[in-house]
Each structure stands twice: as structure tokens, then as C-alpha cells.
Scaffold this motif. Sequence first.
Motif, short mmCIF file in Angstrom:
data_model
loop_
_atom_site.label_atom_id
_atom_site.label_comp_id
_atom_site.label_asym_id
_atom_site.label_seq_id
_atom_site.Cartn_x
_atom_site.Cartn_y
_atom_site.Cartn_z
N GLY A 192 49.54 38.64 50.11
CA GLY A 192 48.22 38.66 49.45
C GLY A 192 47.20 38.17 50.73
N GLY A 227 32.52 36.07 40.37
CA GLY A 227 31.14 35.56 40.57
C GLY A 227 30.42 35.40 41.89
N GLY A 250 37.39 29.10 41.36
CA GLY A 250 38.60 29.48 41.78
C GLY A 250 38.98 29.64 43.39
N ILE A 251 37.70 29.88 43.88
CA ILE A 251 37.82 30.09 45.32
C ILE A 251 38.08 28.54 46.02
CG2 ILE A 251 36.61 30.37 47.56
CD1 ILE A 251 35.05 32.77 45.98
N TYR A 264 43.66 32.27 31.63
CA TYR A 264 42.84 31.05 31.89
C TYR A 264 43.65 30.07 31.47
CZ TYR A 264 38.65 33.78 33.23
OH TYR A 264 37.81 34.54 33.52
N ILE A 282 50.29 29.82 45.64
CA ILE A 282 48.77 29.17 45.79
C ILE A 282 47.75 30.22 45.46
CG2 ILE A 282 49.75 28.02 47.95
CD1 ILE A 282 48.70 30.24 49.75
N ALA A 302 50.54 34.86 47.29
CA ALA A 302 49.02 34.65 47.31
C ALA A 302 48.59 35.94 46.85
CB ALA A 302 48.53 34.22 48.57
N HIS A 313 47.11 39.62 40.68
CA HIS A 313 48.32 40.34 40.28
C HIS A 313 49.54 39.79 40.79
CE1 HIS A 313 44.91 43.57 40.67
NE2 HIS A 313 44.35 42.71 41.57
N CYS A 340 28.38 38.93 36.82
CA CYS A 340 29.95 39.11 36.71
C CYS A 340 30.02 38.58 35.31
CB CYS A 340 30.34 38.09 37.70
SG CYS A 340 32.42 38.28 37.62
N ALA A 400 37.03 41.35 32.69
CA ALA A 400 36.29 40.81 33.46
C ALA A 400 35.54 41.83 34.03
CB ALA A 400 36.75 39.70 34.55
N ARG A 410 47.58 44.44 50.28
CA ARG A 410 47.58 45.86 49.89
C ARG A 410 46.68 46.92 50.29
NH1 ARG A 410 47.12 46.01 43.16
NH2 ARG A 410 45.00 45.42 43.40
N GLY A 418 44.00 37.69 50.41
CA GLY A 418 42.64 37.10 49.71
C GLY A 418 42.30 35.71 50.47
N VAL A 419 41.72 34.95 49.51
CA VAL A 419 41.27 33.69 50.11
C VAL A 419 42.45 32.85 50.38
CG1 VAL A 419 39.83 31.51 49.38
CG2 VAL A 419 39.02 33.69 48.83
N VAL A 426 53.77 39.80 41.24
CA VAL A 426 54.63 40.54 41.87
C VAL A 426 55.82 40.59 41.03
CG1 VAL A 426 56.37 40.50 43.84
CG2 VAL A 426 53.92 40.19 44.23
C1 LIG Z 1 35.34 37.09 36.29
C2 LIG Z 1 35.68 36.14 37.61
C3 LIG Z 1 34.75 35.45 38.13
C4 LIG Z 1 34.90 34.58 39.12
N1 LIG Z 1 34.10 34.05 39.62
C5 LIG Z 1 34.08 32.94 40.63
C6 LIG Z 1 33.36 32.33 41.41
O1 LIG Z 1 32.11 32.64 41.06
N2 LIG Z 1 33.51 31.38 42.04
C7 LIG Z 1 34.91 31.05 42.42
O2 LIG Z 1 35.06 30.09 43.25
N3 LIG Z 1 35.75 31.62 41.85
C8 LIG Z 1 35.55 32.61 40.92
N4 LIG Z 1 36.59 33.35 40.27
C9 LIG Z 1 37.90 33.21 40.93
C10 LIG Z 1 38.41 33.76 42.08
O3 LIG Z 1 37.88 34.85 42.18
C11 LIG Z 1 39.80 33.36 42.31
O4 LIG Z 1 40.32 32.20 41.98
C12 LIG Z 1 40.04 33.54 43.70
O5 LIG Z 1 39.69 34.92 44.35
C13 LIG Z 1 41.69 33.51 43.96
O6 LIG Z 1 42.14 33.61 45.48
P1 LIG Z 1 43.53 34.26 45.61
O7 LIG Z 1 43.37 34.24 47.12
O8 LIG Z 1 44.45 33.68 44.72
O9 LIG Z 1 43.45 35.84 44.96
P2 LIG Z 1 42.54 37.16 45.77
O10 LIG Z 1 41.32 36.42 46.46
O11 LIG Z 1 42.18 38.07 44.67
O12 LIG Z 1 43.23 37.76 46.77
C14 LIG Z 1 44.59 37.98 46.39
C15 LIG Z 1 44.95 39.24 47.38
O13 LIG Z 1 46.27 39.82 47.22
C16 LIG Z 1 46.21 41.16 47.37
N5 LIG Z 1 47.30 41.72 46.58
C17 LIG Z 1 47.61 41.60 45.50
N6 LIG Z 1 48.72 42.28 44.84
C18 LIG Z 1 49.35 42.41 46.26
C19 LIG Z 1 50.80 43.21 46.39
N7 LIG Z 1 51.58 43.48 45.64
N8 LIG Z 1 51.06 43.39 47.74
C20 LIG Z 1 50.26 42.89 48.76
N9 LIG Z 1 48.76 42.37 48.51
C21 LIG Z 1 48.52 42.29 47.13
C22 LIG Z 1 45.00 41.59 46.77
O14 LIG Z 1 44.60 42.97 47.41
C23 LIG Z 1 44.05 40.74 47.28
O15 LIG Z 1 43.29 40.85 48.55
C24 LIG Z 1 36.28 34.12 39.21
C25 LIG Z 1 37.28 35.10 38.73
C26 LIG Z 1 37.04 35.74 37.78
C27 LIG Z 1 38.16 36.60 37.15
#
Ligand SMILES: Cc1cc2nc3c(=O)[nH]c(=O)nc-3n(C[C@H](O)[C@H](O)[C@H](O)COP(=O)(O)OP(=O)(O)OC[C@H]3O[C@@H](n4cnc5c(N)ncnc54)[C@H](O)[C@@H]3O)c2cc1C
Length: 395
Positions: free
Chosen positions: A28, A62, A307-308, A279, A293, A166, A170, A228, A186, A52, A30-31, A172
Motif C-alpha cells: 500500500g 475530507g 486519520g492522516i 470506525y 499501520i 498499509a 482495503h 466529503c 462515504a 495497486r 498511501g500516507v 488483504v
Molecule cells: C469519509 C472520510 C473522510 C476522511 N477525512 C479525513 C480528513 O479530512 N483528514 C484526515 O486526516 N483523515 C481523514 N480521513 C481518514 C484518512 O483518509 C485515512 O485515515 C488515511 O488515508 C489512512 O491512510 P492509509 O495510508 O492507511 O491508507 P490510504 O491512504 O488509503 O492508502 C492505502 C493505499 O493502499 C493501496 N492498496 C489498497 N489495497 C491494496 C492492495 N491489495 N495491493 C496494493 N495496494 C493496495 C491503495 O491504493 C492506497 O493507495 C477520512 C476518511 C474517510 C472515510
Amino acid sequence: MDSKKREIPVTASNLNPIPLQNEVLILGGGVAGCAAAIALARKGRSVTLIEREPTPRHKVCGEFLSGEALEDLNALGIDPASLGAVPIDRVRLAAAKRAAEAPLPFSAASLTRKALDTALIADAISAGVRVERGRSVQALDSTTRNVWQATLDDGTTREAPTVFLATGKHDVRGHARPEDPQRWVAFKMYFRLTHAQAGELAHASELMLYPGGYGGIQPVEGGIANFCWVVQQRYLARVGYRWENLLAKMQQDCPHLAMRLAGAEQLLAKPIAITHIPYGYIRRATENGLYCIGDQAAVIPSFTGDGISIALHTARCAVAAYLAAEPAPVFQAKLGSALQAQMRLAVIAADGLNNSLARAVLPFCLRVWPGVMRITARLTRVAQQGVVAEHAVAT
Ligand SMILES: Cc1cc2nc3c(=O)[nH]c(=O)nc-3n(C[C@H](O)[C@H](O)[C@H](O)COP(=O)(O)OP(=O)(O)OC[C@H]3O[C@@H](n4cnc5c(N)ncnc54)[C@H](O)[C@@H]3O)c2cc1C
């Protein structure tokens, strides 16, 4: 028998020691995944990151960056302001016919996830991370050789003794989080507001309350606004599962939203949407060599927690734990305990927003005593000091 098993405390001594080898696999990009990858690569580890999506795209978020998130991004060498982030200095709460405003007790900003994720991936690549994009992880299994094996969608596999999970929202196969009993859905849509409404919104993040959920609108870079919102599935059912009907109903129930969106241009053909948002979830257990993470570690309610910031924070803590050879199960249990208090508060705050009585009286109360909004905003941010301090000693 099960309950007996759960009583055994997790300590470093009752787990097999993990070999501290250089190879790390991050699932993953993302952040959380990018933050961990950048930090590990800078410490000389050999890191492969599987993402992915072939290129970063819009995500349901948001896009509010709290003070803690900004600090963590700056520490990684990412400057949201230079990417066009809009400073946010106030928060407004609107329900029924009332709205209340309070200054934010910390500096904040908003930036599209597309811009943020693009910068994070670019930083990971320049830190020396091998980034494989456009590859989805289908399964993650431990082998008898004490290594983890990720199977990708093209049938190939990648192996490493240490994996950082990470994948965000989604799951695994084999590592799923629990069901979301409230069945949240959402959505995110970008709007170009009228000149007058954009001026009114200015540097504010506005929280709108309506039956069955709540949503946030705020400006992002490029002179546009992100709206959002979340809603429980049973409320979506009442409007025939049609987002246009839902948007109309929300505007009927929350005139402040109707005012903001009057005459606005919708910038996406339809909103992007996700379901299954557990949640309040905190992962407390894992297996050796598997550090979970971001949203895979904890899912804080949107708009009452950030969440970020948690994603960046959990990545930083997991990297510190890994470098200090702390076994993943010990790390995960400690992280879970450290996140508990803020999670509980954020869940209570979210339940409050979703309560009809609160919707009726909250903006009125906040007008009378706006300080409560500042206090809530501060309390529901994850206090980072506790966990960071523990790991800072170990690194
Ligand atoms: C409605 C809503 C509003 C929100 N608003 C805010 C906000 O305003 N501020 C804030 O701080 N947080 C907010 N959040 C929370 C925030 O978006 C998440 O907590 C944050 O993005 C989590 O980061 P992450 O790296 O865990 O996941 P993500 O940033 O989602 O990254 C996960 C990555 O994994 C990749 N991935 C997924 N499955 C696979 C796979 N099988 N194989 C390879 N790659 C894969 C995805 O493509 C993605 O790039 C919000 C959440 C929601 C639902």
C-alpha cells in the motif's frame, strides 16, 4: 480455552525472535505506506513498496491536515504549502438552521489526496524505495521459512521477513478487519462554489450535520472545495440508494449546506464512494514480522479525528519499533493501548454528532460557549507524545 489464550500477556520473551534482515515489503502506497517506506529507506533498509494504482488518484477523504499531520509531513521533507495547501484557521458547525464558528486551536491546512499522495510516492522513489505501481496484493501468507509471501494479481510473488501492511481501507485476504456494524457509506465530490460562497467559506472547515450522518466542506488548492460526507446505509436506502437524492435531502435538512452549494459547479461526473469503514477499530494483535499501520492499525471516525495524522504517526512508530527489533506483536499491542483514549473520545464525539437531540442544540450551545469546540478539536487529535517517546528511546 480461547479466553485462556487471550490472557497470556504479549512480551518480547514469549515470541520467536525475528531476524533483523534488511528486506522490507510495504503493501500500500498511501500516507502510511509511503511514510514508512521513506523512513526505512533513509535508514538504509532495502524497501519494496507495492501500490495497486498505477498513478495517485482521488480518494474519499475530507483532506484536512491537522497540525500533527503537518508536522509529520514536514519531518518527512514534504511541505504541503509548497504543494498549494490552503491554510485552515477556523471550524464551523452547522445543523438545521443554526451555525457556530470557533478558531482552530492549532494550524491546519487542506490539500487534495492526489497532490499529497503524488508527493509522497515521489519522495519514496527519491529515497531509494523500489516502487511497484499498478500491482495489487491478492494474498499475504507466512511461509515455513519465516518469511512473508505476498501474491500479486499477476500471480507473481514477493518475499521478505518483514512486511508493513498499509492497504488503508482495503483488506488483504487473511488479514481482514471486522465488519462495520453501522454500515457507513462515504462520498466525496469537488465543487466550484460561486464567488460569494467561496469567499464565505474562505479558510474554514465546515462540519454539516443531518439525519443519518455528517459531512465536511472546505477549500482545497486550485480554488475549489471538497465536500466529503458519510451516511448510514439505511438512510441511503430511504432515498433509493441515489446520491443525487441524498445530496438534495441533506441540503433540505441542513440549509447551511444548501446555501454553500447554491449555484456551485459539480466537478466530478459522480462522487467517489466507499463502504466498509469500521470506525473505532483498533488492531491489537498481529504476527511476527507483520507491522500494521494507518487504517489497518486503527480507524478513527472521520471529522472527529484525523486519520492522516494517525497514518503518519503509526508509520513512524512502526519504523522505530522495527529498527529497535521490537517484535511486531509487542508493537501492535502497545500502539493499540496508546491510541485507545483518543479513539474513545472521537467515537463519543461522532456518536454525539449523529444524535438528533445534539443536532438540534449543538450549534446553539456552541454559540453560547464556542470554547467547547476548540476543546473538542484538541482532545480528539491523537496525542502523539506517549507512543513516540517510548520508541524514541529504542531508536
Ligand atoms: C469519509 C472520510 C473522510 C476522511 N477525512 C479525513 C480528513 O479530512 N483528514 C484526515 O486526516 N483523515 C481523514 N480521513 C481518514 C484518512 O483518509 C485515512 O485515515 C488515511 O488515508 C489512512 O491512510 P492509509 O495510508 O492507511 O491508507 P490510504 O491512504 O488509503 O492508502 C492505502 C493505499 O493502499 C493501496 N492498496 C489498497 N489495497 C491494496 C492492495 N491489495 N495491493 C496494493 N495496494 C493496495 C491503495 O491504493 C492506497 O493507495 C477520512 C476518511 C474517510 C472515510
